[in-house]
Scaffold this active site. Structure first.
Site, short mmCIF file in Angstrom:
data_model
loop_
_atom_site.label_atom_id
_atom_site.label_comp_id
_atom_site.label_asym_id
_atom_site.label_seq_id
_atom_site.Cartn_x
_atom_site.Cartn_y
_atom_site.Cartn_z
N ASP A 263 34.20 42.32 39.82
CA ASP A 263 33.30 42.63 40.08
C ASP A 263 31.71 41.64 40.35
OD1 ASP A 263 31.95 43.94 36.70
OD2 ASP A 263 30.74 43.55 37.87
C1 GLC Z 1 28.12 44.73 36.98
C2 GLC Z 1 28.87 45.81 36.47
C3 GLC Z 1 29.78 46.36 36.42
C4 GLC Z 1 28.97 47.30 37.55
C5 GLC Z 1 28.92 45.80 38.85
C6 GLC Z 1 27.83 46.26 39.81
O1 GLC Z 1 27.36 43.36 36.79
O2 GLC Z 1 29.72 44.90 35.33
O3 GLC Z 1 30.50 47.71 35.94
O4 GLC Z 1 29.58 48.16 38.29
O5 GLC Z 1 28.04 44.85 38.71
O6 GLC Z 1 26.19 47.05 39.65
#
Ligand code: GLC
Length: 717
Positions: A263
């Protein structure tokens, strides 16, 4: 098995180029690039040369932009390895469907599949190759803002919806009308303590495998091409550094061999967690855990500084990850056509089409939940003299969080939709979401006094839902409760329509309202769906995918709890029996239970019959359900099948959903539905952490919610 093209590239690439494939940044590092920012921004600190070796970008879409960036990139990349474009197309691209928690409330996997299919078709036309969805984290705490992204509190419902969503996004062949699915967040992010965002998760491996893991497994079994690591710790180690979770469980036990992406900056955040001293140590931990792509963390970028001197093990791990990224590009057909799906014409003709908008409206109609309808005050007739009051009434803010290119300013409001259908409707806001004035309040009450019925459109804005929006207080804002109390003094029927992305404490709303429709964030056509339901053109059929508590003090509260050694004998009361599992100041029962939702029709389960009352673990249990509709109008409902295992090797939930089916029954009719329940759905996690179906005595419980059930015994021998 890698293709010849991947093998050739792996042979030709330098170690620095392989490292580049493991780095993901927002597209603003490139000319013409910009970014939808969904996390803390850091500068890339990468040389112009190394920027043209990164493997993937996130946060940008649009045929023209993506084509420009891909073209520019391929002019600079030595081996012409194309970029993958990834984005959070969660419940729609421009045609926005109800939030996933609402799609869970449809209890209709076909609705979920269509939502993902439309999102895939529109985003592929806009140049997206991978979507960061479905989010399948099991959730039990409405204080956590991301419950809106989940399909709820039940392992089986979440598994069915996860499978449908992956199939919808990916299709049968990942062609250029589909996108690769990235199931997230692995793992158990929804168990953040106290519902506080990014907080510690500490569930036992037994509970993880019994409750949280099934939906991830279902998505992997549906061939989800990617998995995303979660921010949280699990079993004492942050997910992105957790070799047991990622190597033993995900790669081995779950047989996932796709791309594992972190993430946003989760690799670098291993430093904050305190398991890595610096970016290099964080990168080493993540690489050993098998994280293939470092999203926005720039920890893997550290390897570039000493690419020539890496030890063999690290170089082999980099090879392993780079190969998986290239295999994904191959699977997406990007080596054949780096511009797959990209087409200005498609963008003009395949996005926000009438058919897509109709599908979004049907999904909203399928997921809105009727929680209360005293004196059958609903449905209304078009001529009803109704006052529409509340901050949500004239707001386009009904798309919800993670709505990508959805535009609230271009979204039909409840006021617009209802005004077109109800000639005598009047309107006053009465308050804003969290502010009000005496004048507005007085004006709204005066207007309502002139009418026969009040429709109170209340709720929360989308920016109080989704990531980083935990709430300690889950009641409606005080200003809206003051407005509702003043309207209630008029002694007229009040129909409360609630727009929110989480279960709320609706105890006072229920006391003051004659009827309640919970609309979730119903999407681009949510207002039209609500209008049709309020006027009876559609009979509501949504069921709660999450328990609604009486008070936040009961949280976490969920239907499939364990019995304990001193179970309460009266969950609806606070009787005088002292030594029981209960509160002194609150009953155990929720306000509205999992699986609950009313209909305008009077539908009930009259009887159930088991074809066999003794089966083996390899058998399928067949139950015939006799349904009756005593009203004149037809209606859909959900037949919910739960089981309880009397004695288990580990404790067993009081009931577990093992099958469900959304059915329609004509007015004034009887209908029989036979539901097949494979006994493998009744498996439990043993103390050795393996799944098995135990022999013994069970109960099958069937109903239209998780509380009102007809029970029959059966035996697994
Ligand atoms: C965010 C979220 C994740 C998302 C990623 C890209 O922090 O936790 O669910 O897909 O970053 O945007």
């Amino acid at each position: 098995m890698s293709s010849e093209k991947v093998d050739q590239l792996m042979q030709a690439m330098t170690i620095a180029e392989k490292i580049g494939q493991l780095i993901q940044t927002t597209a603003d590092v490139f000319p013409n690039g910009d970014a939808v920012v969904t996390g803390p921004m850091k500068s890339a600190n990468m040389s112009a040369e190394s920027v043209y070796t990164i493997g993937t970008v996130l946060g940008i879409s649009g045929a023209k932009k993506v084509k420009q960036i891909q073209y520019d990139y391929l002019q600079h990349n030595r081996l012409k390895i194309p970029l993958i474009f990834m984005a959070d197309v969660i419940h729609g691209y421009q045609t926005i469907f109800p939030i996933p928690l609402a799609l869970g409330a449809s209890f209709n996997p076909e609705t979920m599949k269509i939502a993902s299919q439309v999102a895939a078709q529109e985003s592929a036309a806009g140049g997206i190759h991978v979507t960061f969805a479905p989010m399948v984290d099991l959730v039990r705490d409405p204080r956590w803002g991301r419950v809106m992204e989940s399909t709820g509190e039940d392992p089986y419902l979440n598994s069915v919806m996860a499978t449908a969503s992956v199939q919808g996004f990916q299709g049968d062949s990942l062609d250029d009308h589909h996108v690769a699915a990235c199931v997230k967040h692995f793992a158990a992010y929804g168990a953040a303590e106290a519902g506080r965002e990014y907080n510690t998760v500490d569930v036992s491996e037994w509970r993880f495998k019994e409750q949280y893991l099934p939906a991830y497994q279902a998505a992997v079994d549906a061939q989800a091409a990617l998995v995303m690591t979660s921010f949280n710790t699990l079993f004492g180690v942050p997910a992105s550094a957790n070799q047991h979770l990622m190597r033993d469980i995900l790669r081995q036990e779950m047989a996932f061999n796709g791309v594992l992406i972190s993430d946003w900056s989760a690799v670098a955040e291993l430093i904050n967690h305190g398991v890595a001293g610096d970016h290099q140590a964080a990168a080493d931990l993540a690489l050993k855990a098998g994280v293939d792509i470092d999203m926005m963390g720039y920890a893997y970028a550290k390897y570039l500084e000493k690419a020539a001197d890496l030890d063999t093990t690290t170089a082999q791990l980099i090879d392993e990850s780079a190969r998986r990224v290239l295999e994904l590009k191959d699977k997406l057909g990007l080596f054949t056509d780096p511009y797959r799906g990209l087409d200005d014409t498609r963008e003009a003709t395949e996005i926000k089409t009438t058919a897509n908008l109709q599908a979004a409206q049907a999904a909203a109609e399928d997921s809105i939940v009727l929680l209360k309808n005293d004196r059958a005050v609903l449905p209304l007739v078009p001529e009803t003299r109704a006052a529409l009051i509340g901050p949500v009434a004239d707001s386009g803010d009904i798309l919800g969080s993670w709505s990508w290119q959805g535009d609230p300013a271009a979204t039909e409001t409840i006021k617009t939709a209802l005004s077109a259908a109800m000639p005598n409707l009047t309107f006053a806001a009465g308050s804003d979401y969290r502010t009000s004035s005496v004048r507005d309040l007085k004006e709204a009450v005066a207007l309502a006094r002139q009418q026969d019925v009040i429709i109170a459109a209340l709720g929360l804005p989308a920016d109080e839902s989704g990531e980083a929006t935990s709430l300690a207080n889950i009641q409606l804002p005080a200003e809206q409760l003051v407005l509702l109390r003043e309207l209630a003094k008029l002694n007229k029927p009040i129909i409360s329509v609630i727009v929110a992305g989480r279960p709320l404490d609706l105890t006072e709303v229920a006391d003051l309202s004659t009827a309640i429709l919970f609309a979730w964030f119903p999407g681009s056509k949510g207002a039209a769906a609500l209008s049709r339901i309020l006027l009876g053109e559609v009979n509501p059929s949504g069921k709660l995918p999450m328990t609604f508590p009486r008070s936040v003090g009961q949280v976490p509260i969920y239907y499939n709890e364990y019995r304990t050694g001193r179970p309460s004998t009266n969950p609806f009361g606070r009787d005088d029996i002292k030594y029981q599992s209960k509160y002194m100041d609150e009953v155990n029962a929720p306000l509205y239970p999992f699986g609950f939702g009313l209909s305008y029709a009077d539908i009930s389960v009259k009887a159930i019959e088991l074809a066999q009352t003794t089966v083996t673990p390899a058998d399928t249990l067949a139950v015939t359900v006799h349904l009756e509709n005593q009203s004149t109008i037809s209606g859909k409902t959900v037949i919910e099948c739960y089981t309880h295992q009397q004695v288990g090797e580990t404790v067993r939930p009081v009931k577990s959903l093992v099958a469900f089916e959304k059915v329609e029954i004509a007015g004034e009719s009887l209908a029989d539905f036979t539901i097949e329940i494979p006994c493998e759905h009744l498996a439990s996690v043993h103390q050795d952490l393996h799944q098995a179906v135990d022999s013994g005595e069970y109960q099958l419980m069937v109903g239209l919610d998780s509380d009102h059930l007809i029970t029959v015994p059966f035996t697994i021998e």
